[in-house]
Structures are given as C-alpha cells and as structure tokens.
Design a protein around this motif. Structure first.
Motif, PDB file in Angstrom:
ATOM      1  N   THR A 139       8.033  22.972   7.450  1.00 26.54           N
ATOM      2  CA  THR A 139       8.902  23.941   8.107  1.00 26.54           C
ATOM      3  C   THR A 139       8.274  24.412   9.415  1.00 26.54           C
ATOM      4  OG1 THR A 139      10.104  26.021   7.782  1.00 26.54           O
ATOM      5  CG2 THR A 139       7.868  25.935   6.942  1.00 26.54           C
ATOM      6  N   LEU A 140       9.107  24.971  10.269  1.00 22.23           N
ATOM      7  CA  LEU A 140       8.617  25.483  11.548  1.00 22.23           C
ATOM      8  C   LEU A 140       7.945  26.832  11.351  1.00 22.23           C
ATOM      9  CD1 LEU A 140       8.579  25.105  14.676  1.00 22.23           C
ATOM     10  CD2 LEU A 140      10.698  26.436  14.738  1.00 22.23           C
ATOM     11  N   LYS A 141       6.770  26.991  11.931  1.00 24.27           N
ATOM     12  CA  LYS A 141       6.030  28.247  11.869  1.00 24.27           C
ATOM     13  C   LYS A 141       5.660  28.685  13.288  1.00 24.27           C
ATOM     14  CE  LYS A 141       5.609  28.723   7.332  1.00 24.27           C
ATOM     15  NZ  LYS A 141       6.170  29.890   6.591  1.00 24.27           N
ATOM     16  N   TYR A 245      10.156  23.070  19.989  1.00 24.43           N
ATOM     17  CA  TYR A 245      10.837  23.082  18.693  1.00 24.43           C
ATOM     18  C   TYR A 245      12.010  24.063  18.667  1.00 24.43           C
ATOM     19  CZ  TYR A 245       6.579  20.663  17.242  1.00 24.43           C
ATOM     20  OH  TYR A 245       5.543  19.776  17.131  1.00 24.43           O
ATOM     21  N   SER A 246      12.611  24.330  19.832  1.00 28.30           N
ATOM     22  CA  SER A 246      13.703  25.300  19.925  1.00 28.30           C
ATOM     23  C   SER A 246      14.856  24.984  18.981  1.00 28.30           C
ATOM     24  CB  SER A 246      14.236  25.368  21.360  1.00 28.30           C
ATOM     25  OG  SER A 246      13.294  25.942  22.228  1.00 28.30           O
ATOM     26  N   THR A 253      11.679  32.514  12.651  1.00 24.57           N
ATOM     27  CA  THR A 253      11.013  32.005  13.856  1.00 24.57           C
ATOM     28  C   THR A 253      11.853  32.161  15.117  1.00 24.57           C
ATOM     29  OG1 THR A 253      11.871  29.747  13.607  1.00 24.57           O
ATOM     30  CG2 THR A 253       9.776  30.268  12.503  1.00 24.57           C
ATOM     31  N   PHE A 254      13.155  32.417  14.985  1.00 23.69           N
ATOM     32  CA  PHE A 254      14.003  32.451  16.176  1.00 23.69           C
ATOM     33  C   PHE A 254      13.585  33.572  17.115  1.00 23.69           C
ATOM     34  CE2 PHE A 254      16.180  35.902  14.060  1.00 23.69           C
ATOM     35  CZ  PHE A 254      16.775  36.635  15.082  1.00 23.69           C
ATOM     36  N   TYR A 255      13.848  33.352  18.392  1.00 25.59           N
ATOM     37  CA  TYR A 255      13.456  34.328  19.412  1.00 25.59           C
ATOM     38  C   TYR A 255      14.665  35.081  19.955  1.00 25.59           C
ATOM     39  CZ  TYR A 255       9.970  36.153  22.653  1.00 25.59           C
ATOM     40  OH  TYR A 255       9.104  36.983  23.321  1.00 25.59           O
ATOM     41  N   ILE A 256      15.684  34.341  20.412  1.00 28.20           N
ATOM     42  CA  ILE A 256      16.912  34.964  20.906  1.00 28.20           C
ATOM     43  C   ILE A 256      18.084  34.639  19.983  1.00 28.20           C
ATOM     44  CG2 ILE A 256      18.548  35.117  22.827  1.00 28.20           C
ATOM     45  CD1 ILE A 256      16.254  34.440  24.717  1.00 28.20           C
ATOM     46  N   ASN A 257      18.232  33.373  19.657  1.00 27.95           N
ATOM     47  CA  ASN A 257      19.241  32.957  18.679  1.00 27.95           C
ATOM     48  C   ASN A 257      18.796  31.643  18.053  1.00 27.95           C
ATOM     49  OD1 ASN A 257      20.249  30.744  20.466  1.00 27.95           O
ATOM     50  ND2 ASN A 257      20.860  32.493  21.728  1.00 27.95           N
ATOM     51  N   ASP A 261      17.617  27.820  20.910  1.00 27.82           N
ATOM     52  CA  ASP A 261      16.797  29.007  21.139  1.00 27.82           C
ATOM     53  C   ASP A 261      15.980  28.890  22.433  1.00 27.82           C
ATOM     54  OD1 ASP A 261      15.878  31.521  20.533  1.00 27.82           O
ATOM     55  OD2 ASP A 261      14.361  30.849  19.102  1.00 27.82           O
ATOM     56  N   LYS A 262      15.600  30.032  22.972  1.00 19.52           N
ATOM     57  CA  LYS A 262      14.772  30.104  24.183  1.00 19.52           C
ATOM     58  C   LYS A 262      13.624  31.086  23.934  1.00 19.52           C
ATOM     59  CE  LYS A 262      17.279  27.549  27.111  1.00 19.52           C
ATOM     60  NZ  LYS A 262      18.266  27.044  26.144  1.00 19.52           N
TER      61      LYS A 262
END
Length: 309
Positions: A139-141, A245-246, A253-257, A261-262
C-alpha cells in the motif's frame, strides 16, 4: 543604547544646552514627525542589541540573525565544523523564537536525520508492505516530510480542495493522524478573532522541520520533483505538483483529493538543515538546490564566545 530604544534620544542637547533635534522655535526637525523617527531608531537599536554579542576579547561582533534568514527564505542551512551546536541551535534557540514560547513542539516541530540509504520513499511517499488479515499486501505510505506537511498545511489543503474550513473538514483531511493534532487545529479555528472564512497564510501558526546531517543523503533523489516546491515564491497552493504516486492516493495519504492528487509545501512550514562542512558529501548540493536555501556558517570562534560569556 537603551535611550535609542526608549526614544529619549530626541531630547539630546549639545554642549551649550541647545536641543539638537529642535529648531529655534522648539519644533521637531524630523520631516516625517518625531513619532516616526523614534520608531525607526528603535528598530535600528533592537537590531544592534539583538544582533551583537560581546566577544571573549571584550569587543563586539555582529551575529547574522539566523531567525531573520529563516523567515525570509523559508529554508536555512546551518553548516560548520562538527560539535559547534548546529542541531542544538535549530531545535532550541531558533525553534523557540520561530514557534513561540507556548508552542507545542510535539506537534509543530519534527526532526529526521539523513543517511546514505535515505530516499524518496522515506521522505515523500512510497509503496510499503502491509500485513493485514494474515497476508502481506502493498500500500501507499506517506514519508516523513509529506506526513509533516499534511498536518501543518491542513488549512491550505482544505482551501485548495474548494471546501470550507470546518471541524468536519479538518477531521477528514487529517484522517489517520493522532487526535492531538486534530484537536490542535480545531482549537485554532475556534480561537476568538480567527476568521475561518478568510484565512491568510500569515494567520497560520508556524511549523518547523529539521533535517540533521542533510548532506549525507543523495538529496536530489530524496526530494525528487518536490524540489520545485521549496522555492519561497511557490509555497502554498500555487506551487502544487503531481508526485510519483499521486494516482494511488488513499484516505490516509491524500493531500488535496484522492483523484489526480497534488502536493505542495504549506506557506507556514520552515525547514532547517544542518551539515558538517568537512564532509566530502557537501558536493551533493548543486546550484539549483543551493539557491533555494539561505546559508549560515556556525564557526567554532562564535560558539566559544558564547561559552565564555
């Protein structure tokens, strides 16, 4: 020097007893007024008082104001010989001045130490093994820095998504974070005088990220595309970029959506790196990276002057 700080200097008289800063009619000679002259002189006096120290020889030497360098550039490198207190200064002296006496350092400050095997997946994000239900998956971390920016920039992240800054939005955007971090920001938006409808970067509390031994890793590989975001002119939403890995963003892990993601470095995040300048690894700083940092050399002589006071 205190007379320049208090403003009493405007009453100075010459040897004959005549007021130096008044004309024959006893009017102030300052073009912009006496109050303005006092304020400007006070600023000069405070800089000289705070920016000088008595040397071991009894003279005075001008100290570069590392705090001002950090505030102006967002990033600062403290370099010098081993044992000159670079890390101590970053964690204590500079941090206390930047964050304030009542800051919660457990939330507003973090430190990592670079080493030769430190890379992008440790710092920004990467695919990691995950043991769940007795089986191994991947998974993404988030790495240390993205995780830090995620909590420090929660207000700007919410704004970048087009949502309103509310308690529910903070909980959503800090999914997976410790409750103390969520409570920190909820208490902040509920403070008297804090306008959640019109939040500017200057309204946000500062956060400090310290990278010890910054030159021991291959910095370009650690930062990847996020080096662009370091530039003070591209802080906040205007500097957002896609990371490697956006497309794999999750709730934690998401930043904006989560869709396309960005990432960006929040306006209220400050970075201090420490490095020993006798190491051969100083060459890892190319010009593109060097120009994004302010540099201050911590000399053994300056440290000894402090010790002998």
């Amino acid at each position: 020097m205190d007379v320049f700080r208090t403003g009493d200097w405007v009453n100075f008289k010459d040897s004959s007893g005549e007021a130096i800063f008044r004309d024959a009619n006893n009017n102030s000679i300052f073009i912009d007024g006496e109050a303005d002259a006092k304020q400007k002189m006070r600023q000069v006096a405070e800089f000289l008082i705070d920016g000088t120290q008595i040397t071991s020889g009894g003279g005075f030497s001008l100290m570069v104001d590392t705090y001002s360098l950090l505030k102006a550039n967002k990033q600062l490198i403290l370099n010098g010989a081993p044992g000159t207190g670079k890390t101590f200064s970053a964690r204590n002296e500079i941090a206390d001045k930047l964050l304030g006496e009542n800051a919660d350092k457990n939330i507003q400050m973090e430190m990592v130490q670079f080493h030769p095997s430190y890379d992008y997946t440790d710092f920004i994000e990467g695919i990691r093994p995950n043991l769940a239900s007795g089986s191994i998956g991947y998974t993404l971390k988030n790495g240390s820095f993205k995780s830090f920016c995620r909590k420090a920039g929660v207000i700007e992240r919410i704004q970048a998504s087009g949502k309103k800054v509310t308690e529910d939005a903070i909980k959503e955007f800090l999914s997976g974070k410790d409750k103390s971090i969520v409570d920190f920001w909820i208490n902040k938006i509920n403070e008297e005088g804090f306008d959640a409808e019109n939040i500017k970067p200057a309204d946000l509390p500062p956060f400090l990220f310290i990278i010890d031994e910054i030159n021991r890793a291959e910095i370009s590989k650690v930062l990847g595309e996020t080096m662009f975001c370091l530039d003070a002119d591209y802080r906040g939403e205007k500097g957002r970029i896609a990371t490697q890995y956006s497309a794999l963003a999750t709730d934690e892990t998401f930043y904006i959506n989560k869709d396309n993601d960005k990432f960006f470095i929040p306006s209220n995040v400050y970075i201090i790196g420490t490095m020993n300048d006798i190491d051969r690894s100083v060459e890892v700083f190319d010009f593109a990276l060097r120009r994004r940092f302010a540099w201050h050399e911590v000399t053994a002589e300056a440290v000894m002057d402090k010790v002998t006071l």
